[in-house]
Design a protein around this motif. Structure first.
Motif, PDB file in Angstrom:
ATOM      1  N   VAL A  58      16.831 154.026  13.403  1.00 20.13           N
ATOM      2  CA  VAL A  58      17.632 154.554  12.293  1.00 20.13           C
ATOM      3  C   VAL A  58      18.982 155.042  12.805  1.00 20.13           C
ATOM      4  O   VAL A  58      20.017 154.820  12.172  1.00 20.13           O
ATOM      5  N   ASN A  59      18.972 155.687  13.962  1.00 22.92           N
ATOM      6  CA  ASN A  59      20.240 156.154  14.530  1.00 22.92           C
ATOM      7  C   ASN A  59      21.189 155.006  14.823  1.00 22.92           C
ATOM      8  O   ASN A  59      22.386 155.075  14.529  1.00 22.92           O
ATOM      9  N   ILE A  60      20.662 153.958  15.407  1.00 21.16           N
ATOM     10  CA  ILE A  60      21.503 152.811  15.766  1.00 21.16           C
ATOM     11  C   ILE A  60      22.057 152.153  14.505  1.00 21.16           C
ATOM     12  O   ILE A  60      23.239 151.832  14.416  1.00 21.16           O
ATOM     13  N   THR A  90      22.471 153.503  11.576  1.00 24.22           N
ATOM     14  CA  THR A  90      23.438 154.395  10.922  1.00 24.22           C
ATOM     15  C   THR A  90      24.784 154.334  11.625  1.00 24.22           C
ATOM     16  O   THR A  90      25.842 154.303  10.979  1.00 24.22           O
ATOM     17  N   GLU A  91      24.747 154.321  12.950  1.00 24.76           N
ATOM     18  CA  GLU A  91      26.001 154.251  13.693  1.00 24.76           C
ATOM     19  C   GLU A  91      26.746 152.961  13.349  1.00 24.76           C
ATOM     20  O   GLU A  91      27.969 152.970  13.189  1.00 24.76           O
ATOM     21  N   ASP A 137      28.271 153.406   9.923  1.00 27.04           N
ATOM     22  CA  ASP A 137      29.468 154.256  10.056  1.00 27.04           C
ATOM     23  C   ASP A 137      30.671 153.422  10.505  1.00 27.04           C
ATOM     24  O   ASP A 137      31.779 153.582  10.002  1.00 27.04           O
ATOM     25  N   ASN A 182      16.615 154.813   5.133  1.00 26.79           N
ATOM     26  CA  ASN A 182      17.106 155.979   5.874  1.00 26.79           C
ATOM     27  C   ASN A 182      18.533 155.765   6.370  1.00 26.79           C
ATOM     28  O   ASN A 182      19.390 156.634   6.206  1.00 26.79           O
ATOM     29  N   ALA A 183      18.790 154.627   6.979  1.00 28.62           N
ATOM     30  CA  ALA A 183      20.149 154.377   7.475  1.00 28.62           C
ATOM     31  C   ALA A 183      21.114 154.226   6.311  1.00 28.62           C
ATOM     32  O   ALA A 183      22.282 154.602   6.402  1.00 28.62           O
ATOM     33  N   ILE A 202      20.959 155.838   3.398  1.00 31.28           N
ATOM     34  CA  ILE A 202      21.311 157.192   2.939  1.00 31.28           C
ATOM     35  C   ILE A 202      22.240 157.858   3.958  1.00 31.28           C
ATOM     36  O   ILE A 202      23.272 158.430   3.604  1.00 31.28           O
ATOM     37  N   ALA A 203      21.867 157.780   5.241  1.00 33.89           N
ATOM     38  CA  ALA A 203      22.648 158.464   6.278  1.00 33.89           C
ATOM     39  C   ALA A 203      24.053 157.878   6.400  1.00 33.89           C
ATOM     40  O   ALA A 203      25.001 158.595   6.724  1.00 33.89           O
ATOM     41  N   GLY A 204      24.178 156.588   6.169  1.00 35.70           N
ATOM     42  CA  GLY A 204      25.477 155.939   6.304  1.00 35.70           C
ATOM     43  C   GLY A 204      26.265 155.909   4.996  1.00 35.70           C
ATOM     44  O   GLY A 204      27.399 155.439   4.971  1.00 35.70           O
ATOM     45  N   GLY A 205      25.657 156.409   3.930  1.00 31.93           N
ATOM     46  CA  GLY A 205      26.374 156.433   2.656  1.00 31.93           C
ATOM     47  C   GLY A 205      26.572 155.053   2.064  1.00 31.93           C
ATOM     48  O   GLY A 205      27.616 154.758   1.482  1.00 31.93           O
ATOM     49  N   VAL A 207      16.550 158.707  -3.889  1.00 33.79           N
ATOM     50  CA  VAL A 207      17.721 159.334  -3.259  1.00 33.79           C
ATOM     51  C   VAL A 207      18.705 158.249  -2.830  1.00 33.79           C
ATOM     52  O   VAL A 207      19.916 158.364  -3.059  1.00 33.79           O
ATOM     53  N   LEU A 225      22.383 158.320  -4.732  1.00 35.32           N
ATOM     54  CA  LEU A 225      23.547 158.733  -3.951  1.00 35.32           C
ATOM     55  C   LEU A 225      24.528 157.591  -3.762  1.00 35.32           C
ATOM     56  O   LEU A 225      25.581 157.755  -3.157  1.00 35.32           O
TER      57      LEU A 225
END
Lengths: 341, 341, 341, 341
Positions: A143-145, A147-148, A151, A179-180, A182-185, A336, A340
């Motif tokens: 998820v972190n990768i 999301t980055e 971004d 998840n990514a 939502i986190a990345g918009g 969500v 969003l």
């Protein structure tokens, strides 16, 4: 005790943290022996043994991959596979076998357990679709990768008035995508949980770009599926061995958006970077806790169980509550992601 | 509806994600108005109003801090504070007030609720010591930052045969210390949950360095306390206003280790970097889910509740189950930190 | 003075740092006006003016992309393009025009300069192929992103005994491929500077895997070309508008390796993530220095020059030393990439 | 040939990249032997020999620190030090000795060279103050770490209306302070190159906060010095061995700002995290190029030289152009830091 250890299925970040914890807890706390097997179940079948000591696990905590190697091999699907596995385990006098793996590995573990081997499983899969646990090793880093990456695509999409389509992993469940997303918009998230209509996606983007925006991010799980009503064209090409390969769903979605809206649309397929590299602290902690818990279970004689995270706690869950099921993204989280946008 | 919104207490990454979600869910899903207040409860008392629209929340998802500003101000402890708060809320015709904050903010929220204001709280604190929820906003990012620092200190400790002492945040609970300690592979973790004996720490390090190692990492929560039996000297110095300031527990621990072992020992106090910068995906997602849930609660008339994460689910927890309590690190996690050393 | 400012060509991280520096230096140091144009040369032609003040550049330093937007538009190739540009610049009474861009933008700048406009260029391109300067804005961040991806692929390649092919940007020069290849420890780097023979690549990989290794990383610049002697098959597919699209060179290389060696081979095309997201400190500093230097040049009446980094120093280089040339990777660096394999 | 290799002085990220390159280039390209010495010059004096093979350098490229260890030991300052060094080198039949180190190591190298040993130096120092080269190994990573910390402090400073003082490394030159200050958008940068007047700093901050801002970042190099005119109070405290320790310049600056302005002011001392952890791609590439160049120099019989980066090129610089000098931040860069504030 002699505790066996293997990593099966696709690799992911956090496996080494779990291996390290099994070794430290087994050796240090109890003075037991930890017998590693190379390349997953294949190594057990082949007797590819690698006893693990303190020097093997030095500095592995922040390192992705698995020092034991892995392979996609299911003993119960191979001729004589189960017998070879049991025979190696007897020859090595293994008292309990800890296997770190996903769905397939847990399924194999339950088959081996039926043959009388005391088994403990540790769940790992970047798809996070193993039931019975809040988290599986590797998912969090993925998820972190992702999301980055989103971004990064965000700033370039914005500068160029583009639609950016990102395809992420997730065959049966959309955990990474949601998840990514939502986190990345992201503006649109397509997950296997809810078949999508491409025409609705297109209309939403057109509406958004007419109203105020000049760019959009669309996140597509590789297992997202179009609803029956929608007609989408999937591309085809020749694969490395001359075979016909269908384009991915991300390719199809990007193509349809480009065709139907005329917007400058680009596709990024994240691919294997999602399962490599330094694990996040969360995956290192999860691996560490699961490794300790697995050894504790072996010592306590708890078998045919999987380690699991429930909120703040680590618990043991019986195989039969886990095997053969898929954990889907809950409705609240899907909502969500949708609201969003 | 007119929904009020404030961020109180210390800032942390993920607050803007929650603000954005409150605005998007309030405006977009329901067509309500979102009325922000600047600088926490102080802004409510002072009538420092900032109505929030779509343009305010553009691109804030990956940005740390809080676009509303914050201040440490408790209306119930100030003369006429509560009255001023209630008066502003009436003047602005606020139907429900969402406050994002830690312990102190939730406590203030319960006092304001007693004065008849419909209140909903969203928990944030990098210390993660709010009860009733698995996670509070900001904690996850802080663990990542602390782990990254420990990773860095690891390589330099190893190259120089040093003991590295790292002091991290955590006044009443050792969540950051224990998690970053496990993730960073620290040899010793000192948390408020278990008073430590410095002599045992020293003996362990001496044993370890005699046996095989040439370096060690010691993680100390700022709220860690020596057990009565141990005698430690805390340094003193003059603060910026000429006042006498006691050195931190990290300083004392580093001093004692240096004195008693003779090992080359260095101290790093992480400080404010732990609460700044881009939030991790986890904190962005948590903030997003909590923001959506808070607006849903306001619309549904659920008040005097806090949003909370329980495993995979977001729930609402009544104030009286939360206020005035501290969530401590569970024994299992403390044990993992200890046995993986 | 009234100083015009635009960003042209593909976006990349560090553009906002340069814009911020132009504004701060122009406004603060000299009290001049900075007149931005939206979407590159197109905005100048269309008179899409955006005067820049302090509030426009708040918090943009760590943000990728360009707040002015960009477009691929060459005034000298469009009917009446040059005239429209000159007419806007006269109407806006622009005394000097600073353009931030790559090859194409500098070429356009030299054409506009010939029409009598005082021009100063700031080089940006993730390909780093602008001559006359050690670095162009954006390149450094791209190398970081590509290296991080290779790091991630490394651990998964190793766990699975795979050949990982990574295609990175670099149409005319292999700066990203060579630098990220060295930094990521790639086994093979294919750059446009040296046409490659696929059969030699294949033999090297076979030799390596026979000798000791179980995995390999192959980095391919998108502009790498096979030598005449080699026969490679490029795949074909239908693009979004039904047109036939040739597969990339990375696709072809991965296909040939898979076919000829039988090794488990996977392709990752990094794509647009290479040009997005937070700029590295190096790109922020480069953008800042170039922005300050460009304004200083404008004030000093130095025109038809490009800002450039030479070692520790920032200098001004005349357009005619720059335009129409490609800066290639030096032989020493190519050799380091080859011998460290 | 038998080529010796050591790392001296403080450790930093990128040393392992250089070690790896020396080994790969020496073994692979030429078939020479690489003889490592443990813990810097001390290991040479003590005959602490560690022959380096391919397995020693596996996976070390992204790992900080130095696999050879290091120590602060100057053979020419120790009784019999030089003799012991020469004697070991003769016993080990070393044809040329490559030393990776800073100022002190290069100075030691020139002394050892005078004793007849063929010496080649590779510059490393996070302070970047070695003359004759644009970059030394480790500096680039340190700037990244410091910038990331400033980015984090930025958001929390802004949310709380605070002045954040950050002390970074740089005893004789302000390279880290100036670069991280520019990259992080600091308002004030204090470097050893220009003695500062605290009263001017204070007046600038007061002016800024009156005018428009509510927060400020002040970056202080550990070697920054107040101008005579200014009167600053340095704090004092007891060190670990009971000795009196003067507070750092960062502490003094933060204290003076707090006292004179009354602004909420906080200090962060970055400390050892600046020299640890994964090297940036730039430091990996620099180490790789320098390692290859050092072996090439040894083979070519070029001695008493240091590898150096000049723009795009790697060159060799004679010891006597380097030893005993300090490379200061150029005026242009100091000015960019000042005018972008």
């Amino acid at each position: 005790m002699r505790i066996g250890l293997l990593t099966g299925g696709g690799d992911c970040p956090g496996l080494n943290a779990a291996i390290r914890a099994v070794v430290k807890q087994g050796l240090g706390e109890y003075g037991h022996s930890i017998i590693g097997f190379r390349n997953g179940w294949k190594g057990v079948a082949d007797g590819d043994v690698h006893p693990l000591g303190r020097s093997d696990i030095r500095n592995v905590l922040p390192v992705g991959g698995t020092l034991l190697g892995t392979a996609r091999f299911h003993p119960h699907s191979e001729d004589g596979g189960l017998e070879a596995v049991v025979s190696t385990l007897e020859a090595e006098r293994i008292d309990a076998l800890v296997c770190i793996g996903g769905d397939g590995t847990v399924h194999a573990a339950s088959k081996v357990a039926e043959a009388g081997v005391p088994m403990i499983a540790i769940p790992k899969t970047i798809d996070n679709d193993v039931v019975g646990t809040d988290l599986s090793i590797g998912f969090h880093t993925a998820v972190n990768i992702a999301t980055e990456a989103i971004d990064r695509l965000h700033t370039t999409a914005e500068s160029h008035n583009r639609v950016m389509v990102v395809e992420v992993m997730g065959r049966h469940a959309g955990w990474i995508a949601v998840n990514a997303g939502i986190a990345g918009g992201a503006e649109v998230v397509l997950a296997p949980e809810e078949p999508f209509e491409i025409e609705r996606v297109v209309r939403y983007l057109q509406h958004r770009h007419r109203a105020h925006a000049s760019f959009s991010i669309v996140v597509v799980a590789e297992g997202a599926v179009p609803a029956e009503a929608s007609s989408m064209e999937f591309t085809q090409r020749l694969g490395p061995f001359g075979e016909i390969v269908a384009g991915s769903v991300g390719e199809a979605v990007a193509g349809e958006i480009a065709r139907r809206t005329g917007f400058d649309t680009r596709l990024t397929v994240l691919g294997h970077v999602q399962r490599g590299g330094t694990p996040t602290p969360t995956d290192r902690i999860l691996g560490s806790r699961f490794g300790v818990a697995a050894v504790d279970a072996a010592v306590a004689g708890r078998t045919s169980v999987m380690t699991a995270l429930h909120g703040d706690e680590v618990r043991l869950v019986p195989f039969d509550e886990v095997a053969g099921k898929v954990k889907h993204v809950p409705a609240e989280l899907l909502r969500v992601a949708a609201t969003l946008a």
